[in-house]
Design an enzyme around this catalytic site. Structure first.
Site, PDB file in Angstrom:
ATOM      1  N   ARG A   1      47.571  48.521  29.646  1.00 46.41           N
ATOM      2  CA  ARG A   1      48.834  48.838  30.215  1.00 46.41           C
ATOM      3  C   ARG A   1      49.904  49.269  29.088  1.00 46.41           C
ATOM      4  NH1 ARG A   1      47.676  47.376  35.089  1.00 46.41           N
ATOM      5  NH2 ARG A   1      46.523  45.529  35.523  1.00 46.41           N
TER       6      ARG A   1
ATOM      7  N   ASP B   1      52.556  41.966  35.126  1.00 46.38           N
ATOM      8  CA  ASP B   1      51.730  43.372  34.447  1.00 46.38           C
ATOM      9  C   ASP B   1      52.593  44.432  34.311  1.00 46.38           C
ATOM     10  OD1 ASP B   1      49.524  41.821  34.247  1.00 46.38           O
ATOM     11  OD2 ASP B   1      48.404  42.384  35.873  1.00 46.38           O
TER      12      ASP B   1
ATOM     13  N   LYS C   1      42.752  46.179  40.940  1.00 51.65           N
ATOM     14  CA  LYS C   1      41.671  45.396  39.958  1.00 51.65           C
ATOM     15  C   LYS C   1      41.579  44.116  40.544  1.00 51.65           C
ATOM     16  CE  LYS C   1      42.907  45.039  35.394  1.00 51.65           C
ATOM     17  NZ  LYS C   1      42.968  43.683  34.949  1.00 51.65           N
ATOM     18  N   SER C   2      42.692  43.227  40.801  1.00 54.17           N
ATOM     19  CA  SER C   2      42.422  41.771  41.125  1.00 54.17           C
ATOM     20  C   SER C   2      41.659  41.589  42.385  1.00 54.17           C
ATOM     21  CB  SER C   2      43.796  41.199  41.380  1.00 54.17           C
ATOM     22  OG  SER C   2      44.586  41.288  40.147  1.00 54.17           O
TER      23      SER C   2
ATOM     24  N   GLY D   1      40.410  39.526  31.204  1.00 50.87           N
ATOM     25  CA  GLY D   1      40.615  38.055  31.437  1.00 50.87           C
ATOM     26  C   GLY D   1      40.490  37.518  32.679  1.00 50.87           C
TER      27      GLY D   1
HETATM   28  C1  S3P Z   1      45.539  38.430  37.505  1.00 54.23           C
HETATM   29  C2  S3P Z   1      46.486  37.429  37.095  1.00 54.23           C
HETATM   30  C3  S3P Z   1      47.411  37.751  36.176  1.00 54.23           C
HETATM   31  C4  S3P Z   1      47.353  39.351  35.700  1.00 54.23           C
HETATM   32  C5  S3P Z   1      46.234  39.783  35.486  1.00 54.23           C
HETATM   33  C6  S3P Z   1      45.340  39.759  36.927  1.00 54.23           C
HETATM   34  C7  S3P Z   1      44.545  37.951  38.505  1.00 54.23           C
HETATM   35  O1  S3P Z   1      47.146  37.065  34.875  1.00 54.23           O
HETATM   36  O2  S3P Z   1      48.299  39.391  34.356  1.00 54.23           O
HETATM   37  O3  S3P Z   1      46.300  41.283  35.298  1.00 54.23           O
HETATM   38  O4  S3P Z   1      43.752  39.092  39.129  1.00 54.23           O
HETATM   39  O5  S3P Z   1      44.341  36.887  38.965  1.00 54.23           O
HETATM   40  P1  S3P Z   1      47.627  35.424  35.011  1.00 54.23           P
HETATM   41  O6  S3P Z   1      46.821  34.672  35.675  1.00 54.23           O
HETATM   42  O7  S3P Z   1      47.160  35.124  33.417  1.00 54.23           O
HETATM   43  O8  S3P Z   1      48.931  35.484  35.252  1.00 54.23           O
END
Ligand code: S3P
Length: 450
Positions: free
Chosen positions: A403, A327, A28-29, A101
């Protein structure tokens, strides 16, 4: 997208051994970043293995709204014709990032130093999450933002007309914040510097280098110092997205707790900034091995082989490992319930501001299933009930969090009595195909009341 669809209640029952191969979706990232950087390059980026979950599809739509040409050409195969650094058009409509997010924070960063205005919103989960962590640093570049109280969405961001380079130390371990600042730095003359005290996932840095940006990373006494030279011309890339370790966590952990299981999860990205869960499971005594370790597209990759592990023991999870498995704490808490002894998870306050308050959500559901959980603001601890000792027999709330939903689905696969999920629909944000994939391994996860 911001309006949540009908709830999909599900029931997960104790099942026979999970057996076979689990081909989990793309990371996903990396998928979000491929689309965003593709949109900021000049020319055509080709992506294969893209995660086609709701979160990432929202980012694809957003990149179209900012003027990029984004096209799906096959399963997981996409083309992005970018507009170049500084070339975003002003969107005509509100950008709805749904549950994502990562999507909203990275896109806010990317547009913050361009002379355009955009309004962002999302679902009820995303509208409750703090955006100040991004609007604070983008204000230093000269961007303005107008959101709801507490820095919540919906929010309008007015990009800086004459942005200035920034040196910023992230106040929390967050790859989203780091990435938002780096993406903002792209359209700024001079060097933008981000300092992080704890290393977080580094996909943005790796990908920026791949797209031809000048970026350096140094380990110093101050922390990790990342320096980006602004206003590069990003060159389009061919990106192969590795499979997501955070999605692999579910079939791996289910195999560890369901008697007799043996599951192979091939081609998993094992970037050290992401692989903390697997080392933690090994520390607990899990029968989990990495096979065929190799490097693909600049990321370390391996096949994960997980077998039923009735002798796992609770441990103290090193807090310095938290960012590399942030996560994965929900599914780890499920595994911990089937171990013996207590699993302590300190240094995890960030879990309180994810898609849900993940400590609260897991603690409530685990307690309802007969597991003893203790918690404080930035720690929690799960008492192991032993390999066959979790009662189950609970209806749990998934609180718009994919999740949490998948973790409780796995809990039901090994509990004495079924676990009912009030709503399994959030799973589609990151793992479309979770239900058939788990059913193919032997899980009994069914939709109820539909
Ligand atoms: C992510 C960073 C993390 C993670 C999210 C994906 C990313 O969040 O929890 O699922 O792709 O940069 P945080 O930056 O709030 O730690």
């Amino acid at each position: 997208m911001s309006g949540h669809g009908p709830a999909i209640p599900m029931t997960s029952r104790k099942c026979g051994p999970l057996k076979g191969e689990a081909r989990v979706p793309g990371d996903k990232s990396i998928s979000h970043r491929s689309l965003i950087l593709g949109a900021m390059a000049v020319g055509e980026t080709h992506i294969t293995g893209l995660l086609e979950g709701e979160d990432v599809l929202g980012t694809a739509d957003a990149m179209r709204a900012f003027g990029a040409d984004v096209e799906r050409v096959g399963e997981g195969e996409w083309r992005v014709n970018g507009v170049g650094v500084g070339g975003f058009a002003e969107p005509e409509q509100v950008i709805d990032c749904g549950n994502a997010g990562t999507g909203v924070r990275l896109i806010m960063g990317a547009m913050a130093t361009q002379p355009i205005t955009a309004t962002f919103t999302g679902d009820a989960s995303l509208r409750a999450r703090p955006m100040g962590r991004v609007t604070d640093p983008i204000a230093l570049f000269g961007a303005q933002s107008y959101g709801r109280d507490g820095g919540r969405l919906p929010m309008t961001v007015v990009g800086a007309r004459q942005p200035i380079a920034v040196r910023y130390t992230t106040p929390m371990a967050s790859a989203q914040v780091k990435s938002a600042v780096l993406l903002a730095g792209l359209n700024v003359p001079g060097k933008t510097v981000v300092i992080e005290k704890e290393a977080t996932r580094d996909h943005t840095e790796r990908m920026l280098a791949g797209f031809g940006a000048e970026i350096t990373v140094e380990d110093t006494d101050e922390g990790h110092v990342i320096t980006l030279t602004g206003q590069p011309e990003l060159k389009p890339q061919s990106i192969v997205v590795p499979r997501d370790p955070s999605s692999a966590a579910f079939p791996v952990c289910a195999a560890l707790i369901v008697p007799g299981s043996e599951v192979l999860v091939p081609n998993i990205g094992l970037n050290p900034t992401r692989a903390g869960l697997f080392y933690t499971l090994q520390d607990m005594g899990a029968d989990l091995t990495f096979e065929n370790e190799r490097t693909e597209g600049g990321e370390p990759v391996a096949d994960l082989h997980a077998r039923y592990s009735p002798h796992m023991k609770g441990i103290v999870v090193p807090p310095e490992r938290a960012a590399s498995m942030i996560d994965e704490y929900p599914i780890l808490s499920v595994v911990a319930a089937f171990a013996t002894g207590t699993t302590n998870m300190p240094g995890v306050h960030e879990l309180r501001v994810k898609e849900s308050d993940r400590i609260d959500a897991m603690a409530k559901g685990l307690r309802a299933a007969g597991v003893v959980v203790e918690e404080g603001e930035d720690w929690w601890a799960v008492d192991g009930m032993g390999p066959e000792g979790v009662r189950g027999g609970a209806t749990v709330a998934t609180v718009l969090d994919h999740r949490i939903a998948m973790s409780f689905a796995c809990l039901g696969m090994a509990s004495q009595k079924p676990i009912h999920l009030d709503d399994g629909s959030p799973i589609a944000t990151s793992f479309p195909g979770f239900e058939p994939l788990m059913a193919g391994l032997g899980a009994q996860l069914v939709r109820t009341n539909t």
